[in-house]
Design an enzyme around this catalytic site. Structure first.
Site, PDB file in Angstrom:
ATOM      1  CG  HIS A 264      -1.843   1.194   1.385  1.00  0.00           C
ATOM      2  ND1 HIS A 264      -3.058   1.044   1.032  1.00  0.00           N
ATOM      3  CD2 HIS A 264      -1.459   2.310   1.746  1.00  0.00           C
ATOM      4  CE1 HIS A 264      -3.820   2.225   1.151  1.00  0.00           C
ATOM      5  NE2 HIS A 264      -2.714   3.134   1.697  1.00  0.00           N
ATOM      6  CD  GLU A 265       1.485   3.839   3.486  1.00  0.00           C
ATOM      7  OE1 GLU A 265       1.840   4.514   3.108  1.00  0.00           O
ATOM      8  OE2 GLU A 265       0.675   3.401   4.447  1.00  0.00           O
ATOM      9  CG  HIS A 268       0.309   6.228  -0.869  1.00  0.00           C
ATOM     10  ND1 HIS A 268      -0.892   7.120  -1.632  1.00  0.00           N
ATOM     11  CD2 HIS A 268      -0.494   5.758   0.394  1.00  0.00           C
ATOM     12  CE1 HIS A 268      -2.225   6.978  -0.743  1.00  0.00           C
ATOM     13  NE2 HIS A 268      -1.555   6.047   0.286  1.00  0.00           N
ATOM     14  CD  GLU A 296      -5.736   5.368   0.185  1.00  0.00           C
ATOM     15  OE1 GLU A 296      -5.919   4.461   1.194  1.00  0.00           O
ATOM     16  OE2 GLU A 296      -4.858   6.273   0.612  1.00  0.00           O
TER      17      GLU A 296
END
Length: 503
Positions: A264-265, A268, A296
């Protein structure tokens, strides 16, 4: 002064303020990952001082004068027009906010963080109530100043998702709740019966970290321009043009949580690293995500659409079993069902892919009620538990696993939560278009099984990342997918995935 000369000077001012924002981010990184407990007050003073300086420079006459000097943008590139557009938005907003309010909000956010931590630890909302009430009032005051012609909450939404209003979100979220509940009703018993206990068995943290770092590298994260750390709550922050930091954690019960967290990170971080590679916007405020929802979408895409897919794990499961020997006798099918198991739960950040958006709908409706006056801050715990029971289908046992679980309100981030669910919706739109452009879902699956993530990242770079903040979110969606924000791809994705997984 010509229009172009004014623009060039505006860019220099912009780059100067970006450096200042990076300095604030460095202090924030230190606050979250390394500063001693007793340093928190002074660190808050430092961040507040720089925030006030930043605000004063933004509202000063220099930038306003340069914007007034730009009268004809006909020969400007899209990026040049975007720089002027964004600065007009920023100056109008910041000029509406007095420095005294900026300082008050910054101090309240620092105080709020400390009070929230204590309240959550002691499971006592009353500790957080006074400062949260002040934060909400300050946010109402700010919203009324920056957009006097709009509803208060619409003004806050626009800070994170420009161009999006409650009128856009309400029908999306209302339908999404109904559709998710329908899937839960179909798969509930079969999904809840899935054994995922093996994911919670003890494991070698260093071995899992090495596996995660290999994933980070394969996804394309450039460690010469970024770093990975450990923190209580995973996050991504940009400290410079070539300094993007992410954190992960290994404190959750399931071994899949660190994997999902780091993917997830990294989603980003890939956005942040790649937008800075566009020379036309590098070092400017345009080298950022088009919106929080678009940002997101990139993290959700990698965490869920890729990281929970069968094709991805066909390629990666052998390496994970080598790192985690307790998985040696667990078939891939069992592993996939376990990491996609869906069941109502209390904690948003640990929620499964299907029910996650329900947590956001809950927070969105509470925030709307706070800002239209139908809910008082003191009534949040009761409202949260009642609405969680109907929306998430889980009633929290206490405030720590209920209304005190998130830090966002302590930071004054109202209007931010909806971007998480919008990110899911946007990700599905991008996922569907990516499959089409690659030649079908089968081609995407081939990339995932083989570990060829470069084709995927290349598409994202060209269509999304490289554009940075040049286009408004709705315009970027239309450019990439040819559509306005629509729930249809996400509903197709959820129905197809969960009906097949738990047939």
């Amino acid at each position: 002064m010509t229009d172009r000369q004014a623009l060039e000077l505006l860019r220099k001012e912009d780059e100067h303020l970006v450096v200042l924002s990076h300095a604030i981010a460095v202090l924030g990184w230190d606050f979250e990952t390394g500063s001693p407990e007793k340093a928190s007050d002074e660190r808050a003073e430092q961040i507040t001082l720089l925030s006030v300086i930043q605000h004063e420079e933004i509202v000063g006459e220099k930038i306003s004068s340069l914007l007034d000097s730009i009268r004809n943008e006909s020969d400007f590139s899209p990026a040049e027009k975007a720089l002027a557009r964004e600065w007009r938005r920023t100056v109008a907003r910041e000029k509406a906010i007095p420095a005294s309010l900026v300082e008050r909000m910054s101090l309240l956010e620092s105080k709020g963080h400390v009070c929230w931590l204590e309240a959550r630890e002691k499971n006592d909302f009353a500790i957080f109530l006074p400062v949260l009430s002040e934060i909400v009032e300050a946010q109402k005051e700010m919203a009324a100043l920056i957009a006097p012609d709009r509803k208060l909450y619409d003004a806050l939404l626009d800070l994170y998702e420009p161009g999006i209003t409650m009128a856009d979100i309400d029908p999306l979220f209302d339908r999404l709740e109904v559709e998710i509940h329908a899937i839960m009703d179909r798969i509930g018993e079969r999904s809840a019966a899935v054994d995922d206990g093996f994911l919670k068995a003890p494991y070698d943290e260093q071995a899992l970290h090495c596996f995660c770092m290999e994933l980070v590298d394969r996804m394309g994260f450039d460690r010469t321009r970024g770093a990975v750390g450990i923190s209580a709550h995973p996050f991504t922050t940009t400290l410079g043009r070539d300094d993007v930091r992410i954190t992960t954690r290994y404190t959750d019960a399931s071994l899949f949580d660190p994997i999902g967290s780091v993917m997830h990170e990294t989603g980003h971080a890939l956005y942040e690293q790649n937008t800075s590679l566009n020379p036309e916007i590098r070092g400017t405020s345009l080298a950022d995500g088009a919106s929080m929802g678009i940002h997101e979408s990139q993290s959700r895409f990698w965490e869920n659409f890729i990281g929970r897919s069968e094709a991805f794990w066909k390629g990666q499961y052998p390496a994970l079993k080598e790192a985690i020997p307790s998985l040696a006798d667990i078939p891939l099918e069992n592993f996939l069902r376990a990491v996609n198991r869906s069941c109502p739960s209390a904690i948003r950040v640990n929620a499964d892919e299907l029910t996650y958006s329900l947590h956001i709908i809950l927070r969105y409706r509470i925030e709307k009620a706070l800002f239209d006056g139908s809910l008082s801050v003191s009534d949040i715990p009761e409202a949260w538990n009642r609405m969680s029971g109907s929306i998430v289908r889980y009633v929290p046992k206490n405030d720590s696993e209920g209304c005190l679980q998130d830090v966002h309100w302590a930071q004054g981030s109202f209007g931010y939560f909806p971007t998480y669910a919008l990110g899911n919706i946007y990700a599905a739109m991008f996922h569907e278009k990516l499959c089409s452009d690659l030649g079908g879902r089968e081609e995407l699956d081939k990339c995932l099984v083989s570990g060829d993530f470069a084709r995927i990242a290349s598409w994202q770079k060209e269509k999304i990342w490289y554009n940075g903040k040049v286009h408004m979110p709705k315009d970027l969606l239309a450019m990439v997918t040819g559509k306005e924000p629509t729930l249809d791809p996400y509903i197709r994705y959820l129905n197809d995935k969960f009906d097949k997984m738990f047939d």
